[in-house]
Design an enzyme around this catalytic site. Structure first.
Site, PDB file in Angstrom:
ATOM      1  N   ASP A  30      36.204 -39.525 -36.098  1.00  0.00           N
ATOM      2  CA  ASP A  30      34.876 -39.242 -36.658  1.00  0.00           C
ATOM      3  C   ASP A  30      35.003 -39.104 -38.174  1.00  0.00           C
ATOM      4  O   ASP A  30      36.043 -38.654 -38.673  1.00  0.00           O
ATOM      5  CB  ASP A  30      34.324 -37.934 -36.070  1.00  0.00           C
ATOM      6  CG  ASP A  30      32.807 -37.878 -36.147  1.00  0.00           C
ATOM      7  OD1 ASP A  30      32.161 -37.924 -35.086  1.00  0.00           O
ATOM      8  OD2 ASP A  30      32.261 -37.802 -37.273  1.00  0.00           O
ATOM      9  N   THR A 130      22.921 -46.716 -27.773  1.00  0.00           N
ATOM     10  CA  THR A 130      21.719 -47.478 -27.421  1.00  0.00           C
ATOM     11  C   THR A 130      21.260 -48.227 -28.665  1.00  0.00           C
ATOM     12  O   THR A 130      20.884 -47.611 -29.658  1.00  0.00           O
ATOM     13  CB  THR A 130      20.616 -46.520 -26.937  1.00  0.00           C
ATOM     14  OG1 THR A 130      21.163 -45.745 -25.876  1.00  0.00           O
ATOM     15  CG2 THR A 130      19.389 -47.272 -26.462  1.00  0.00           C
ATOM     16  N   GLU A 158      25.408 -46.438 -21.941  1.00  0.00           N
ATOM     17  CA  GLU A 158      25.707 -45.129 -21.365  1.00  0.00           C
ATOM     18  C   GLU A 158      24.469 -44.553 -20.697  1.00  0.00           C
ATOM     19  O   GLU A 158      23.396 -44.592 -21.270  1.00  0.00           O
ATOM     20  CB  GLU A 158      26.145 -44.224 -22.528  1.00  0.00           C
ATOM     21  CG  GLU A 158      26.721 -42.938 -22.097  1.00  0.00           C
ATOM     22  CD  GLU A 158      27.724 -43.142 -21.010  1.00  0.00           C
ATOM     23  OE1 GLU A 158      28.828 -43.562 -21.321  1.00  0.00           O
ATOM     24  OE2 GLU A 158      27.395 -42.896 -19.827  1.00  0.00           O
ATOM     25  N   ASN A 215      15.475 -46.344 -19.613  1.00  0.00           N
ATOM     26  CA  ASN A 215      14.905 -45.136 -20.215  1.00  0.00           C
ATOM     27  C   ASN A 215      13.378 -45.214 -20.286  1.00  0.00           C
ATOM     28  O   ASN A 215      12.685 -44.239 -20.032  1.00  0.00           O
ATOM     29  CB  ASN A 215      15.484 -44.914 -21.617  1.00  0.00           C
ATOM     30  CG  ASN A 215      16.816 -44.177 -21.558  1.00  0.00           C
ATOM     31  OD1 ASN A 215      17.299 -43.848 -20.475  1.00  0.00           O
ATOM     32  ND2 ASN A 215      17.418 -43.921 -22.701  1.00  0.00           N
ATOM     33  N   LEU A 257       9.675 -37.094 -11.304  1.00  0.00           N
ATOM     34  CA  LEU A 257       8.252 -36.910 -10.987  1.00  0.00           C
ATOM     35  C   LEU A 257       7.865 -35.448 -11.160  1.00  0.00           C
ATOM     36  O   LEU A 257       6.987 -34.957 -10.470  1.00  0.00           O
ATOM     37  CB  LEU A 257       7.967 -37.371  -9.551  1.00  0.00           C
ATOM     38  CG  LEU A 257       7.927 -38.877  -9.307  1.00  0.00           C
ATOM     39  CD1 LEU A 257       7.605 -39.182  -7.857  1.00  0.00           C
ATOM     40  CD2 LEU A 257       6.892 -39.564 -10.216  1.00  0.00           C
ATOM     41  N   GLY A 264      11.548 -34.802 -23.740  1.00  0.00           N
ATOM     42  CA  GLY A 264      12.054 -34.575 -25.097  1.00  0.00           C
ATOM     43  C   GLY A 264      13.490 -35.057 -25.130  1.00  0.00           C
ATOM     44  O   GLY A 264      13.879 -35.907 -24.342  1.00  0.00           O
ATOM     45  N   CYS A 267      17.191 -38.874 -26.596  1.00  0.00           N
ATOM     46  CA  CYS A 267      17.095 -40.278 -26.167  1.00  0.00           C
ATOM     47  C   CYS A 267      15.668 -40.767 -25.918  1.00  0.00           C
ATOM     48  O   CYS A 267      15.206 -41.681 -26.597  1.00  0.00           O
ATOM     49  CB  CYS A 267      17.913 -40.484 -24.894  1.00  0.00           C
ATOM     50  SG  CYS A 267      19.661 -40.217 -25.149  1.00  0.00           S
ATOM     51  N   LYS A 270      13.024 -41.274 -28.833  1.00  0.00           N
ATOM     52  CA  LYS A 270      13.499 -42.281 -29.797  1.00  0.00           C
ATOM     53  C   LYS A 270      13.546 -43.675 -29.149  1.00  0.00           C
ATOM     54  O   LYS A 270      13.063 -44.645 -29.723  1.00  0.00           O
ATOM     55  CB  LYS A 270      14.892 -41.853 -30.252  1.00  0.00           C
ATOM     56  CG  LYS A 270      15.670 -42.865 -31.039  1.00  0.00           C
ATOM     57  CD  LYS A 270      16.973 -42.266 -31.554  1.00  0.00           C
ATOM     58  CE  LYS A 270      18.035 -42.094 -30.506  1.00  0.00           C
ATOM     59  NZ  LYS A 270      18.725 -43.312 -30.089  1.00  0.00           N
TER      60      LYS A 270
HETATM   61  C1  UDX Z   1      18.245 -39.359 -20.600  1.00  0.00           C
HETATM   62  C2  UDX Z   1      18.548 -40.344 -19.453  1.00  0.00           C
HETATM   63  O1  UDX Z   1      18.257 -39.702 -18.201  1.00  0.00           O
HETATM   64  C3  UDX Z   1      19.989 -40.800 -19.512  1.00  0.00           C
HETATM   65  O2  UDX Z   1      20.228 -41.766 -18.499  1.00  0.00           O
HETATM   66  C4  UDX Z   1      20.263 -41.416 -20.890  1.00  0.00           C
HETATM   67  O3  UDX Z   1      21.617 -41.779 -21.004  1.00  0.00           O
HETATM   68  C5  UDX Z   1      19.883 -40.441 -21.993  1.00  0.00           C
HETATM   69  O4  UDX Z   1      18.538 -39.992 -21.842  1.00  0.00           O
HETATM   70  P1  UDX Z   1      18.738 -36.790 -21.123  1.00  0.00           P
HETATM   71  O5  UDX Z   1      18.028 -36.998 -22.419  1.00  0.00           O
HETATM   72  O6  UDX Z   1      20.028 -36.045 -21.122  1.00  0.00           O
HETATM   73  O7  UDX Z   1      19.040 -38.210 -20.412  1.00  0.00           O
HETATM   74  O8  UDX Z   1      17.734 -35.969 -20.194  1.00  0.00           O
HETATM   75  P2  UDX Z   1      16.932 -36.197 -18.825  1.00  0.00           P
HETATM   76  O9  UDX Z   1      17.497 -35.294 -17.795  1.00  0.00           O
HETATM   77  O10 UDX Z   1      16.780 -37.592 -18.472  1.00  0.00           O
HETATM   78  O11 UDX Z   1      15.506 -35.585 -19.256  1.00  0.00           O
HETATM   79  C6  UDX Z   1      14.780 -36.131 -20.349  1.00  0.00           C
HETATM   80  C7  UDX Z   1      13.504 -35.357 -20.586  1.00  0.00           C
HETATM   81  O12 UDX Z   1      12.557 -35.627 -19.566  1.00  0.00           O
HETATM   82  C8  UDX Z   1      13.658 -33.837 -20.613  1.00  0.00           C
HETATM   83  O13 UDX Z   1      12.906 -33.324 -21.676  1.00  0.00           O
HETATM   84  C9  UDX Z   1      13.083 -33.382 -19.293  1.00  0.00           C
HETATM   85  O14 UDX Z   1      12.555 -32.088 -19.352  1.00  0.00           O
HETATM   86  C10 UDX Z   1      12.006 -34.431 -19.051  1.00  0.00           C
HETATM   87  N1  UDX Z   1      11.693 -34.640 -17.628  1.00  0.00           N
HETATM   88  C11 UDX Z   1      12.608 -35.150 -16.790  1.00  0.00           C
HETATM   89  C12 UDX Z   1      10.418 -34.324 -17.153  1.00  0.00           C
HETATM   90  O15 UDX Z   1       9.550 -33.867 -17.904  1.00  0.00           O
HETATM   91  N2  UDX Z   1      10.135 -34.554 -15.836  1.00  0.00           N
HETATM   92  C13 UDX Z   1      11.037 -35.074 -14.969  1.00  0.00           C
HETATM   93  O16 UDX Z   1      10.694 -35.252 -13.790  1.00  0.00           O
HETATM   94  C14 UDX Z   1      12.323 -35.380 -15.453  1.00  0.00           C
END
Ligand code: UDX
Length: 440
Positions: A30, A130, A158, A215, A257, A264, A267, A270
């Protein structure tokens, strides 16, 4: 195999540690010297269940620079140590969003330049970040300007989720490999040979697109159920049960769901905007995604409106927020619903108390330009003192298990606004709370 990881952010760190655990010799590089110094003494900059323990078991401290044994990991700020003699070089750098909505590829480009400078043998350069479709080819071009020998580019997106990243790495549902040459395909397939999941071999561009499309689809599911929730409220239906009923159809599936404050994190917000932008710059208006983004923004506003309605007005009202992380089991607050809510509440002149079990409060304030002061607490019950309402923003387990009788005693008014639908409707109402939720 000797593997170099460029970038020790979330993805780089987890990938490096897990690949070492599989028996590879891993060197994580890094440009942030301070971060590397901390990692060298076992200090991990993120909170991820299981990561610290796994890193400790790999005992990197006893290794000599550059002579790393199989199953071990070292951290360095010297690109030569990382890149030279590596068979696989993973690029896992950040791809933030520019002000104009485009993806900022400056870190990826500078990683490619570094690789080009220090590469001294055939290697497969694997992109984990990504990135917009076409970035693989761009990285190839940049490397070949400096390195004239043989090398290949692979896109291996990823899919790790924060909070369950180690588990996700060990049990992936699929591995996507976008490659141009058979030689590269063979090497990366060998790396993943012990995994018991489908491995999909595609072109570079298709692999890059799979990540965005996945995503975007998951975000669409979330916005869809949030829209259903908003209708449920108006027709006396319960969105939780609706989601269960829908999810039993295997064509729909039960995950993603959960209605609430919307998505939020580092990932989804953005990537969804980036895909919308990529489509636009290729002369296509992705109408559906525009609505997905709009619905997500509105979910936050709707909750503030609900709180305002029940408290008559928000002027000088004291609101207690439980949860600042963008989801439970992480200390990551990037693009969290809590940030938007605080801004919206402060706009209405409400005062904010806040509690989160993992967030570094100082960092939270320093990284976000809030209008007014926030009072932070180290105990969730103390945070409730003199508050007119409790607002649940993150569904941490400790909030689900909270002593609601105690909550009622401490709050000035028995008002709970549950942005994540964590409480049992009957139970909270029986306790005498005014209980607002999403879609029930
Ligand atoms: C996500 C993708 O799932 C993952 O495959 C990718 O590599 C990176 O982005 P992450 O950001 O770690 O992963 O969180 P994730 O568990 O997917 O949740 C994302 C957001 O969606 C969270 O803010 C969560 O609160 C919200 N969410 C998720 C909901 O509001 N409702 C749901 O049913 C599921």
């Amino acid at each position: 195999m000797k593997i170099a990881i460029i970038g020790t952010g979330y993805v780089g760190l987890v990938t490096g540690v897990c690949l070492a655990d599989l028996g590879n010799s891993v060197v994580c590089y890094d440009i942030d010297k301070e971060k590397i110094k901390r990692l060298q003494v076992g200090k991990i900059p993120i909170y991820e269940p299981g990561l610290k323990k796994l890193l400790e078991s790999l005992d990197s401290s006893k290794q000599k620079k550059g002579r790393i044994k199989p199953g071990k990991i070292i951290f360095t700020d010297d690109p030569k140590t990382a890149i030279e003699k590596s068979k696989l070089i993973f690029i896992a750098v950040g791809t933030p969003q520019k002000r104009n909505g485009e993806v900022d590829l400056s870190f990826a480009k500078s990683a490619a330049q570094t690789i080009g400078k220090f590469l001294n043998n055939y290697a497969v350069v694997v992109n984990k970040s990504t990135v917009p479709v076409g970035t693989g080819k761009l990285v190839k071009k940049i490397i070949s300007k400096k390195y004239h020998g043989d090398f290949d580019i692979v896109s291996n997106p990823e899919f790790l989720k924060e909070g369950s990243a180690i588990e996700d790495f060990a049990n992936p549902e699929r591995i996507i490999i976008g490659a141009e040459s058979q030689k590269a395909r063979k090497i990366i397939n060998r790396l993943y040979q012990s995994f018991n999941c489908p491995i999909l071999n595609t072109s570079l561009e298709t692999a890059e697109m799979i990540k965005y499309a996945s995503n975007a689809f998951l975000a669409t599911k979330i916005s869809f159920i949030n829209e259903i929730a908003n209708v449920c409220e108006r027709v006396d239906a319960d969105v939780k049960e609706v989601a269960t009923g829908m999810g039993l159809d295997s064509r729909i599936g039960k995950s993603f769901l959960e209605a609430g404050l919307g998505y939020g994190g580092s990932c989804f917000p953005k990537d969804i905007k980036a895909l919308h932008n990529i489509a636009l710059s290729n002369n296509y208006r992705f109408k559906l995604l525009k609505s997905v983004i709009q619905v997500n923004n509105d979910q936050r506003k709707l909750l503030v409106e609900k709180t305002k309605r029940i408290l008559k007005n928000l002027n000088d009202k004291k609101i207690c927020l439980w949860g600042l992380a963008f989801k439970p089991d992480t200390d990551d607050f990037r693009e969290s619903a809590a940030i938007d809510l605080i801004r919206l509440f402060q706009k209405e002149n409400a005062r904010i108390n806040a509690y989160d079990p993992q967030i570094n409060y100082e960092e939270f304030v320093n990284r976000n330009n809030f209008k007014n002061k926030i009072n932070f607490y180290s105990d969730k019950y103390t945070a409730l003192k003199n508050c007119d309402a409790l607002v649940i923003t993150t569904e941490w387990n400790e909030f689900k298990k909270a002593d609601l009788k105690k909550v009622k005693k401490i709050l000035k008014k028995p008002v709970v606004v549950d942005g994540r639908n964590i409480y049992n409707l009957e139970k909270v109402k029986k306790l005498g709370f005014k209980y607002l939720n999403i879609g029930r």
